[in-house]
Scaffold this active site. Structure first.
Site, PDB file in Angstrom:
ATOM      1  N   HIS A  80      12.021  26.407  -2.981  1.00  0.00           N
ATOM      2  CA  HIS A  80      13.470  26.270  -2.866  1.00  0.00           C
ATOM      3  C   HIS A  80      13.955  24.899  -3.310  1.00  0.00           C
ATOM      4  O   HIS A  80      14.973  24.419  -2.821  1.00  0.00           O
ATOM      5  CB  HIS A  80      13.896  26.581  -1.431  1.00  0.00           C
ATOM      6  CG  HIS A  80      13.575  27.994  -1.037  1.00  0.00           C
ATOM      7  ND1 HIS A  80      14.314  29.075  -1.462  1.00  0.00           N
ATOM      8  CD2 HIS A  80      12.540  28.506  -0.322  1.00  0.00           C
ATOM      9  CE1 HIS A  80      13.783  30.195  -0.998  1.00  0.00           C
ATOM     10  NE2 HIS A  80      12.692  29.875  -0.312  1.00  0.00           N
ATOM     11  N   GLU A 123       2.621   5.810   3.924  1.00  0.00           N
ATOM     12  CA  GLU A 123       2.514   4.688   4.853  1.00  0.00           C
ATOM     13  C   GLU A 123       1.568   3.597   4.368  1.00  0.00           C
ATOM     14  O   GLU A 123       1.879   2.414   4.484  1.00  0.00           O
ATOM     15  CB  GLU A 123       2.026   5.260   6.191  1.00  0.00           C
ATOM     16  CG  GLU A 123       1.971   4.297   7.326  1.00  0.00           C
ATOM     17  CD  GLU A 123       1.516   4.964   8.617  1.00  0.00           C
ATOM     18  OE1 GLU A 123       1.050   6.130   8.568  1.00  0.00           O
ATOM     19  OE2 GLU A 123       1.608   4.328   9.664  1.00  0.00           O
ATOM     20  N   TRP A 152       6.729  -8.416  15.070  1.00  0.00           N
ATOM     21  CA  TRP A 152       7.317  -7.555  14.045  1.00  0.00           C
ATOM     22  C   TRP A 152       8.812  -7.808  14.168  1.00  0.00           C
ATOM     23  O   TRP A 152       9.399  -7.583  15.226  1.00  0.00           O
ATOM     24  CB  TRP A 152       6.991  -6.103  14.371  1.00  0.00           C
ATOM     25  CG  TRP A 152       7.392  -5.100  13.356  1.00  0.00           C
ATOM     26  CD1 TRP A 152       6.744  -4.811  12.196  1.00  0.00           C
ATOM     27  CD2 TRP A 152       8.507  -4.213  13.426  1.00  0.00           C
ATOM     28  NE1 TRP A 152       7.402  -3.803  11.539  1.00  0.00           N
ATOM     29  CE2 TRP A 152       8.486  -3.419  12.267  1.00  0.00           C
ATOM     30  CE3 TRP A 152       9.535  -4.019  14.344  1.00  0.00           C
ATOM     31  CZ2 TRP A 152       9.436  -2.443  11.993  1.00  0.00           C
ATOM     32  CZ3 TRP A 152      10.483  -3.052  14.093  1.00  0.00           C
ATOM     33  CH2 TRP A 152      10.424  -2.270  12.917  1.00  0.00           C
ATOM     34  N   LYS A 197       0.598   9.853   5.612  1.00  0.00           N
ATOM     35  CA  LYS A 197      -0.492   8.893   5.429  1.00  0.00           C
ATOM     36  C   LYS A 197      -0.358   8.181   4.081  1.00  0.00           C
ATOM     37  O   LYS A 197      -0.491   6.972   3.978  1.00  0.00           O
ATOM     38  CB  LYS A 197      -1.874   9.562   5.478  1.00  0.00           C
ATOM     39  CG  LYS A 197      -2.295  10.293   6.715  1.00  0.00           C
ATOM     40  CD  LYS A 197      -2.392   9.489   7.969  1.00  0.00           C
ATOM     41  CE  LYS A 197      -1.083   9.366   8.678  1.00  0.00           C
ATOM     42  NZ  LYS A 197      -1.084   8.941  10.043  1.00  0.00           N
ATOM     43  N   ASN A 229       8.835  -9.430  24.318  1.00  0.00           N
ATOM     44  CA  ASN A 229       8.840  -8.143  23.604  1.00  0.00           C
ATOM     45  C   ASN A 229      10.038  -7.355  24.085  1.00  0.00           C
ATOM     46  O   ASN A 229      10.269  -7.281  25.293  1.00  0.00           O
ATOM     47  CB  ASN A 229       7.593  -7.318  23.948  1.00  0.00           C
ATOM     48  CG  ASN A 229       6.380  -7.772  23.181  1.00  0.00           C
ATOM     49  OD1 ASN A 229       6.467  -8.641  22.325  1.00  0.00           O
ATOM     50  ND2 ASN A 229       5.235  -7.194  23.506  1.00  0.00           N
ATOM     51  N   GLY A 230      10.753  -6.768  23.174  1.00  0.00           N
ATOM     52  CA  GLY A 230      11.890  -5.940  23.578  1.00  0.00           C
ATOM     53  C   GLY A 230      13.153  -6.376  22.870  1.00  0.00           C
ATOM     54  O   GLY A 230      13.130  -7.204  21.962  1.00  0.00           O
ATOM     55  N   CYS A 258       5.250  -5.763  19.377  1.00  0.00           N
ATOM     56  CA  CYS A 258       4.718  -7.117  19.228  1.00  0.00           C
ATOM     57  C   CYS A 258       3.622  -7.310  20.259  1.00  0.00           C
ATOM     58  O   CYS A 258       3.475  -6.516  21.165  1.00  0.00           O
ATOM     59  CB  CYS A 258       5.821  -8.132  19.460  1.00  0.00           C
ATOM     60  SG  CYS A 258       7.276  -7.822  18.459  1.00  0.00           S
ATOM     61  N   ARG A 265      -0.136  -4.824  16.335  1.00  0.00           N
ATOM     62  CA  ARG A 265       1.165  -4.429  16.867  1.00  0.00           C
ATOM     63  C   ARG A 265       2.318  -5.124  16.153  1.00  0.00           C
ATOM     64  O   ARG A 265       3.477  -4.812  16.376  1.00  0.00           O
ATOM     65  CB  ARG A 265       1.228  -4.777  18.344  1.00  0.00           C
ATOM     66  CG  ARG A 265       0.338  -3.877  19.098  1.00  0.00           C
ATOM     67  CD  ARG A 265       0.281  -4.232  20.538  1.00  0.00           C
ATOM     68  NE  ARG A 265      -0.248  -3.091  21.238  1.00  0.00           N
ATOM     69  CZ  ARG A 265       0.486  -2.249  21.943  1.00  0.00           C
ATOM     70  NH1 ARG A 265       1.771  -2.402  22.065  1.00  0.00           N
ATOM     71  NH2 ARG A 265      -0.086  -1.234  22.531  1.00  0.00           N
ATOM     72  N   GLU A 325       1.736  15.517   7.666  1.00  0.00           N
ATOM     73  CA  GLU A 325       0.916  14.380   8.099  1.00  0.00           C
ATOM     74  C   GLU A 325       0.163  13.772   6.904  1.00  0.00           C
ATOM     75  O   GLU A 325       0.063  12.546   6.785  1.00  0.00           O
ATOM     76  CB  GLU A 325      -0.046  14.852   9.207  1.00  0.00           C
ATOM     77  CG  GLU A 325      -1.095  13.858   9.662  1.00  0.00           C
ATOM     78  CD  GLU A 325      -0.528  12.599  10.297  1.00  0.00           C
ATOM     79  OE1 GLU A 325       0.691  12.479  10.419  1.00  0.00           O
ATOM     80  OE2 GLU A 325      -1.332  11.715  10.612  1.00  0.00           O
ATOM     81  N   LYS A 355       2.479  -1.014  14.795  1.00  0.00           N
ATOM     82  CA  LYS A 355       1.769   0.094  15.427  1.00  0.00           C
ATOM     83  C   LYS A 355       2.652   0.882  16.379  1.00  0.00           C
ATOM     84  O   LYS A 355       2.595   2.090  16.436  1.00  0.00           O
ATOM     85  CB  LYS A 355       0.550  -0.458  16.172  1.00  0.00           C
ATOM     86  CG  LYS A 355      -0.325   0.600  16.816  1.00  0.00           C
ATOM     87  CD  LYS A 355      -0.972   1.490  15.790  1.00  0.00           C
ATOM     88  CE  LYS A 355      -1.834   2.564  16.390  1.00  0.00           C
ATOM     89  NZ  LYS A 355      -2.127   3.618  15.407  1.00  0.00           N
TER      90      LYS A 355
HETATM   91  O1  M6R Z   1       2.580   5.634  19.590  1.00  0.00           O
HETATM   92  P1  M6R Z   1       3.255   6.852  19.050  1.00  0.00           P
HETATM   93  O2  M6R Z   1       2.342   7.974  18.815  1.00  0.00           O
HETATM   94  O3  M6R Z   1       4.428   7.272  19.890  1.00  0.00           O
HETATM   95  O4  M6R Z   1       3.846   6.413  17.647  1.00  0.00           O
HETATM   96  C1  M6R Z   1       4.685   7.261  16.916  1.00  0.00           C
HETATM   97  C2  M6R Z   1       4.778   6.829  15.476  1.00  0.00           C
HETATM   98  O5  M6R Z   1       5.385   5.580  15.368  1.00  0.00           O
HETATM   99  C3  M6R Z   1       3.411   6.768  14.803  1.00  0.00           C
HETATM  100  O6  M6R Z   1       2.744   7.980  14.918  1.00  0.00           O
HETATM  101  C4  M6R Z   1       3.539   6.430  13.297  1.00  0.00           C
HETATM  102  O7  M6R Z   1       4.196   7.460  12.646  1.00  0.00           O
HETATM  103  C5  M6R Z   1       2.148   6.182  12.730  1.00  0.00           C
HETATM  104  N1  M6R Z   1       2.042   4.827  12.272  1.00  0.00           N
HETATM  105  C6  M6R Z   1       1.798   7.055  11.568  1.00  0.00           C
HETATM  106  O8  M6R Z   1       0.519   6.815  11.102  1.00  0.00           O
END
Ligand code: M6R
Length: 609
Positions: A505, A489, A73, A486, A99-100, A2, A27, A482, A604
């Site tokens: 497999h 996500e 969030w 993408k 936050n937390g 957040c 965030r 990766e 984020k």
């Molecule tokens: O800030 P970080 O690199 O530790 O974040 C890890 C993941 O949450 C982050 O890479 C997430 O998978 C991305 N949104 C993917 O695009």
């Protein structure tokens, strides 16, 4: 997870607080809220949805020269206005943003309910607000009351609090969650990230864990939980005010994809020594003797960072002949990890604040493990809690979907692998070839970006595919993962990234005539087997989009579309291969009309475990 922003000074707080929240909205964007103090009254505005909804509902803003705000969030309860921050105590005297996560919230809530508190929300933050409110009602100063309340909680809290009966000060505190204070003439700002402060000041102090700061327009007093005074160093905010601007691009994701040549250049700057074919890593030098005895490397990270860790583990084994693995940080922390003196642990995180990564880091540290960090965010928790490390300097990454951090982090692991390889058995000559390849890399990424329009056409053709497969081998298994991440996500499309071997497999059963498959076929030791996999896919009618060297006529013949790679050193192929996959995901999401920079259900930085 957040964003927090606060202001105290001579100007109207609303615009400044909302401006800061806008820079932090990536965030968390489930809800937003602001409280100001005016005439010893709290003025509260909260709204479900994006920050824009809050602004639309309050076109005049709120009056007052002191204010705090939050963009969130959701973690506790549904996304409702009652659950939005800021939260007030039951007497509506104090307000806080937080936050937390408070782990012992249920016990505290029960205690307060027994004392007569009627809570208005399901949040842990309101419980904290009530503890603070009861303290000031009992005659404590706001700071003393915050300290007393924080001593009662278990968990994490980056907070800012304000008392309407004492509107001369803000109190901010950091228990685990980052808090920075911006310094100005007759004004102070407080935020969860320096990015929010940059339009107003370039000077800040970063609160360390368990520190509390009392801010007035002209002073800052910092203490620890025992109320002992703490001396703080004033640091320079390195971001430029325009770093968080979208410029000519439609989305931050597209901007960040295109920033990769510059970002990679910054990751490399000053770190290559062509004369001896080696990497120069400042942090490394401080630990040289211990690193000489290292016999195993364990990378750990989450999400996209975990894929960059997998690239690193591969390069480390392949070129440094060093046993190396990449672990999911969330699993590592619950696995009772084996920690020994001959292992180097490498934590990777763009934000440096991912809770699962930090929990694993702290567990390893508590057992005496040597930990290096690779992160993008200067001053982040990760950078403060590791023994040494490397900033990748990719610049602020605003889009939730990580792109430039992936390539910069993968490059960071390359530098580490090169350094270890040269300590072990990589010759100076081979080191020089690798260094030359790294020097060429930013320009080669630029060439890969030139295929954006082809990726767009493919994306428009397959934007409604029921399933998309990404296959690679060697270090490009991580890139396949990766690429699939993408697409899931931001385009919400089912996708899987896997090795060409693993495909046979089970997952091959998902392929039907016309299924889109991205195949990574660089000209290295994986090529022959990948060609075998292409034939298997082709036999089932897949539509194959291959990333392969421009002169590879065999791949060109099998594939339905080919994105050409320039001639390159095999160690850099993951960074080149991922570019078309990023572009493809972006254009699929664009074709589907989604909110690309703020995908549903995500934030984020995941600061809860
Ligand atoms: O800030 P970080 O690199 O530790 O974040 C890890 C993941 O949450 C982050 O890479 C997430 O998978 C991305 N949104 C993917 O695009």
């Amino acid at each position: 997870m957040c964003g927090i922003m606060g202001y105290i000074g001579n100007q109207e707080a609303w615009g400044i607080v909302v401006g800061g929240l806008r820079r932090l909205e990536y965030r968390g964007y489930d809800s937003a809220g602001v409280v100001t103090v005016s005439g010893k009254a709290l003025r509260l505005a909260r709204s479900v949805g994006h920050l824009r909804a809050l602004e639309d509902a309050n076109p005049e803003g709120l009056p007052g020269n002191i204010g705090i705000g939050h963009t969130s969030w959701a973690t506790h309860g549904g996304v409702t206005e009652a659950n939005c921050h800021p939260h007030l105590d039951s007497k509506s005297r104090i307000a806080i943003v937080h936050n937390g996560i408070i782990d012992n919230v249920e016990a505290l809530r029960a205690e307060l309910v027994a004392k007569g508190t009627q809570f208005r929300s399901e949040t842990d933050t309101e419980v904290l607000a009530e503890l603070i409110g009861r303290g000031v009602e009992a005659g404590l100063s706001l700071r003393d009351s915050v300290v007393a309340a924080l001593k009662r909680i278990e968990g994490t809290a980056g907070i800012v609090a304000v008392d309407r009966l004492d509107p001369e000060r803000l109190v901010a505190a950091r228990i685990g969650s980052p808090v920075v204070v911006g310094l100005g003439e007759g004004a102070c700002w407080v935020a969860s990230d320096a990015l929010a402060l940059r339009p107003y000041t370039d000077r800040m102090i970063v609160l360390d864990d368990s520190e509390i700061a009392e801010l007035t327009p002209n002073s800052i007093k910092t203490v620890d939980l025992e109320q002992r005074s703490r001396e703080k160093r004033v640091e320079k905010i390195l971001h430029q005010p325009e770093d968080a601007d979208i410029g000519q691009f439609a989305h931050f994701m597209l901007k960040e994809i295109h920033e990769q040549p510059v970002a990679l250049d910054r990751t490399l700057r000053g770190r290559l020594d062509a004369s001896i074919g080696n990497a120069r890593l400042g942090g490394f030098q401080t630990q040289e003797q211990r690193l000489f005895d290292i016999r195993r490397v364990v990378f750990f990270a989450c999400g996209t960072s975990l894929y960059s860790a997998q690239v690193g583990a591969y390069l480390m084994s392949r070129y440094a002949r060093m046993p190396a693995t990449a672990e999911d940080a969330a699993e590592l922390s619950v696995q009772n990890p084996i920690v020994d003196r001959q292992t180097l642990y490498v934590a990777i995180s763009q934000s440096g604040e991912t809770a699962d990564t930090l929990v694993a880091l702290r567990e390893i540290r508590s057992r005496g493990g040597l930990i290096a960090g690779i992160t993008n965010v200067v001053g982040s928790s990760l950078s403060r809690e590791t023994d040494f490390g490397m900033y990748v300097h990719a610049g602020p990454e605003i889009s939730v979907c990580s792109t430039k951090a992936f390539t910069a982090q993968a490059l960071g692991t390359e530098l580490l692998a090169l350094r270890f390889a040269r300590m072990r058995d990589l010759s100076a000559n081979d080191g020089r070839l690798w260094v030359e390849a790294l020097e060429r890399l930013p320009q080669q990424v630029r060439l890969m970006l030139e295929h954006a329009s082809a990726c767009r056409e493919l994306a428009e053709r397959f934007c409604n595919a029921r399933f998309t497969m990404f296959v690679g081998r060697g270090p490009n298994v991580a890139v396949a993962g990766e690429g699939a991440l993408k697409l899931k996500e931001i385009a919400y499309l089912p996708a899987e990234g896997l090795s060409g071997a693993g495909m046979k497999h089970g997952p091959l059963a998902l392929i039907e005539p016309g299924s889109p498959v991205w195949a990574l076929v660089p000209p290295d030791e994986t090529r022959e087997r990948m060609i075998g996999n292409l034939r298997e896919l082709k036999a089932r009618g897949a539509f194959i989009m291959a990333v392969a060297q421009s002169d590879d006529s065999e791949v060109a013949q099998i594939a339905d579309h080919m994105v050409p790679l320039p001639p390159h050193h095999p160690a850099v192929s993951p960074i080149l291969n991922v570019i078309p996959l990023q572009l493809y995901a972006y254009y699929v999401a664009l074709a589907k009309g989604y909110d690309i920079d703020k995908p549903r259900n995500l934030a984020k930085s995941v600061t809860v475990t």
